[in-house]
Structures are given as C-alpha cells and as structure tokens.
Design an enzyme around this catalytic site. Structure first.
Site, PDB file in Angstrom:
ATOM      1  CB  SER A   1      -1.148   0.119   0.862  1.00 45.67           C
ATOM      2  OG  SER A   1      -1.615  -0.865   0.907  1.00 45.67           O
TER       3      SER A   1
ATOM      4  CG  ASP B   1      -4.157   1.946  10.326  1.00 43.62           C
ATOM      5  OD1 ASP B   1      -5.531   1.526   9.140  1.00 43.62           O
ATOM      6  OD2 ASP B   1      -3.016   2.099   9.697  1.00 43.62           O
TER       7      ASP B   1
END
Length: 501
Positions: A201, A263
């Site tokens: 990512s 997150d």
C-alpha cells in the site's frame, strides 16, 4: 432521466466523482436537486453516482453539466458527450451502517452489502468516513473482521499461482518511521527461492509506505499480467496493490483513512489480510512494532492484535505468524520515500554507513520467514539470510526485480535542505515517532517523494550544543517553513538529558 452535455471542469477531486450543475438548470429544477445531492449519471454502458455541486451561471452554459476528472474517467465520457442524470438509488446498506453506529453487530450479509456498495463507488466520502469511524477502535469482533476480510477479497481480482504450493508475504502494521524492511526481506527471501508476489500500500498515516519508497526506485503501477511476468521471471515483485484492483474497497477506504489519520484495528486486519489473500499468499509474517509513540503502544495491545491476525488468517485460509518487535525508536536514518530508499540501497549494497538497525530488523523478519518455509529454526534462518545479504545476492536480486518492473530510477534531490542543530548538550534519551513522522509529512512526504527527514543522531547518542540533529528536505519554502514551525513548537520530538554540571 434528463440529458445534459458534458463539460470537463479540469478539477481533480481524487477518487470522488463530482458533478457541477447550474442552479437554474432545467434538470436541477425539475428533479429538486440541491448542493451535495447524490445523483446517478449514465453515459452509454457506464454509470456513476456523483455528489452534486451547484455553480454560478457564469461557470457553465445552459444545458451543460460539469464533471470532475474522477467522474469523467468512470463514465468514459469526453467533453461534448451527452449524459443522462437522475436521482441516485437509495442505499439499503446505509441502514446497516446506522445499525453499527448504535452498537449492534453486523451480519455477514450486511457487511458484504456495505463493501459491495463501497467497491462500486456508491458511497460518498462522508458515508465511507461514517463506516470507518464506527468500526474504529475495537468495535468489530473477530467474526465481523473475518466477514469484512472475505467481503473485501470477493469484490476484487485475485492472483493465482497454481504452480506454487506455498506463496510467502510480509507486512508491517506501521507507526515506526523509516522501518522499510519489506524490499530487503523480499530481495533476500526470493534470492533463496521463495515466491513472494509482494503488493504494498501507499502511506495511510505515515510519511512513506513501501509502495511510495519503491516508486522512487522503479515502476510500481503494474497490471496483473505485469505482476505475473515479474514473479515468473524473478520469483517476486514489489508492486503497488492499488493498481491491480486487489481488494478495491480497501484502496477507497485507505484514502479516507489517510484524511482522517485513522487506522482502526478491525479495518487494519481486514485491509492487510484481504490484500495478502487476493495476491495469492499462503504464509504471511506480520511485524508489530510496540512502543510508547508507535501505532501499538503496549505489549498487551500487541498480543491482542497478534491473536486477531492469527484467528482471522486461519478462518480465511492463510497461515499468519506475528512478530512483536521494538517500536520505541525510528529505524534507519531516512524518513520519506527517497530518504528511506537511500537507506535500503545502502543495506543491500553492504555500504559501511548502512543503518545497522534496519539491516538487523530485515534479517530477523527474513529468519522467521525462512523458518516458516523449512522449519529449520529462526537461528538457522538468520544465518542463511545474513549470508545472502552479505554476499550481495540480495542486491543482485533486487536489481532483477526492478528491471523486470521497468528499470531502476535515479533518486531525485529535494529543492531545499535545512539542517537543524541541537541547542543543548546531553544524551538523547527518546525520539517521538509520531511527531517525527508528522514533521516529515509537513515537509511534503510522501506526496513529494524527495521530501522528508534524515536523522544525524540516534537514541543513546551523547551530543554537544551545535551538533546536527537532522536535515529537513522539502520542495517549497512554504512546506519547509511550515515543518520547521511545527518542530520548534514540539520540543518533545527529541528528549535530551542535559549533561550534569
């Protein structure tokens, strides 16, 4: 539905489709559209749900509708084409989001419907943010995380490696500036014959993700066929997962997580494992750094996260081993895509000035990967990894991978460099990981690859007044000054115990 002529507004709204309409437009008046209305737009076989913005009459001619770049791309429309516009369908899955807001557990079908709608771009950014926020913390139980992982895999493409019984992967959950071990591990492990189709990512809350750092060195936006070619040729790849539609809902959610600086635990696990499963991996190492200013603060939290990773992985058919590592201090010296690339090249090339801590972490993680592969133990795996790295086999393998992906790039230099010096003498006792990462981000990382920070001191070092602490890299004076203002207002980034007397 009514027809309008397409106007390219030349506006980049990132991944969110936006439509622009005059307040007196006949469609706007007939349908009762107002600013922020969600509208369905159709162009031939392509359609999109967009957020509507109202503009002054001088901006658009009568009979025209303006579109953002993202909307035009998904509609496959060009200026002058005709589109039809109407009300967006009611999203039944939003009822499930509201259900979760009030603390109720979601079923597999409800989670699947939410992820399908997100993948199909039916959710606005605000609606995605609502879902992410209500799932943050520990609000998803293990069954919900499993269902979320499965749903994210099901919505995208999957890589298959029928000729390989075992396919290996690695992920670090982040929160530790400079911890760029993945390219090192992939190079060492694939040089030893392990198959590693590594898709990574971009940064979510950090100054650089593996894909950002690798993009400074080679091409990472690979199509599925290009990934398969690279892995067939070299045994591994180091690509950006978002370019190949592996778990596409994850990429849409990551964009919002980045904006929210969020997150969440359940989303983190589902994000990581959905990408691994979609890439065809069977055995995965998860690095969980623990430290006061890391993403995971305590050993207890790390053990909980490790347990969840293992349970969800097993339920989804993938073997996961979690390794809890030291997250009390930055790793290496560079922070930001280019500066982290310089560190990993120094380790691969066995340069004398290469960061010893980055090398050590990479060898430890690779040792665990080798132990997964052959069961010979971590100590034997470490010796094997060190031999491959010290003989520069890993450096040769890294070059093979980069060449297969399009060739090696020359690292760019930042336009501006500023050295910051210590004001007092003493010993550096702590470095705040979060504030250090924020400093690099304010300088422009990762959107400006050359931006970031290079440390000149480490925890435990004894310094004098005037000792260089770090160099700040930026591509504009505005970002440089913004970052330095932040640093001078955050005196706790470096904790210096002054010398007695």
């Amino acid at each position: 539905m009514d027809s309008l002529i397409v106007k390219d507004m030349g506006i980049d709204t990132h991944q969110e489709p936006v439509m622009y309409m005059r307040r007196d437009c006949h469609v706007c008046r007939a349908e009762g559209f107002t600013a922020s209305t969600r509208v369905a737009v159709i162009h031939g076989e392509h359609s999109v749900i967009a957020s509507m913005n109202v503009v002054d009459e001088a901006v658009l001619e009568q009979g025209y509708a303006g579109f953002s770049k993202a909307a035009l791309e998904r509609l496959q429309a060009a200026e002058g084409d005709y589109v039809t516009v109407g009300h967006a369908p009611v999203l039944e899955s939003m009822q499930s989001v509201r259900k979760k807001i009030f603390g109720h557990k979601l079923s597999e079908a409800e989670i699947t419907e939410i992820i399908e709608d997100i993948s199909a771009h039916r959710y606005s950014d605000i609606e995605i943010a609502s879902f992410l926020s209500v799932c943050a913390g520990s609000r998803l139980d293990v069954e919900e995380i499993i269902d979320l992982t499965d749903a994210m895999v099901a919505c995208g493409k999957r890589l298959q490696w029928p000729q390989h019984r075992r396919v290996f992967d690695k992920h670090c959950i982040g929160g530790l500036p400079g911890n760029r071990t993945t390219p090192l591990l992939v190079s060492i492990a694939s040089a030893a014959g392990l198959v590693m189709p590594k898709t990574s990512s971009r940064a979510i809350t950090s100054p650089a993700g593996t894909a950002d750092t690798m993009e400074a060195l080679t091409t990472v936006n690979l199509e599925l066929a290009e990934i398969q070619h690279t892995v067939t040729a070299t045994g591994a790849c180091l690509a950006w997962g978002g370019a190949v539609n592996l778990s596409p809902a994850d990429d849409l959610m990551i964009r919002i997580e980045r904006a929210l600086d969020l997150d969440g635990e359940g989303q983190l696990i589902a994000s990581v494992l959905s990408k691994k499963i979609a890439a065809g991996s069977t055995h995965v190492i998860i690095d969980i750094p623990v430290g006061e200013t890391a993403k995971v603060r305590t050993e207890r939290d790390a053990n909980r996260l490790a347990s969840l990773f293992t349970q969800v992985g097993a339920a989804c058919g993938i073997f996961v081993r979690c390794i809890i590592t030291d997250g009390t201090r930055p790793v290496g010296l560079g922070i930001g895509p280019v500066e982290e690339a310089r560190d990993l090249l120094a380790v691969l090339q066995c340069q004398p000035q290469a960061p010893a801590d980055l090398r050590e972490r990479a060898l430890l993680l690779t040792a665990h990967l080798f132990d997964l592969a052959d069961g010979a133990g971590v100590e034997a795996g470490y010796a094997k990894a060190a031999k491959i790295l010290d003989s520069e086999q890993a450096w040769l393998q890294f070059q093979r991978i980069a060449i297969a992906q399009g060739g090696m790039k020359t690292l760019p230099d930042a336009a501006y460099q500023h050295i910051e010096y210590a004001l007092t003498a003493g010993t550096i006792r702590k470095v705040d990981n979060r504030q250090l990462a924020q400093l690099a981000k304010l300088a422009g990382a990762p959107s400006t690859p050359a931006a970031g920070v290079r440390l000149h001191v480490r925890v435990g070092a004894t310094i004098s007044a005037g000792t260089p602490l770090f160099t700040l890299f930026s591509n504009s004076t505005g970002e440089r000054n913004y970052a330095l203002e932040y640093y001078r207002n955050q005196s706790a980034i470096f904790t210096i115990e002054e010398a007695a007397g």
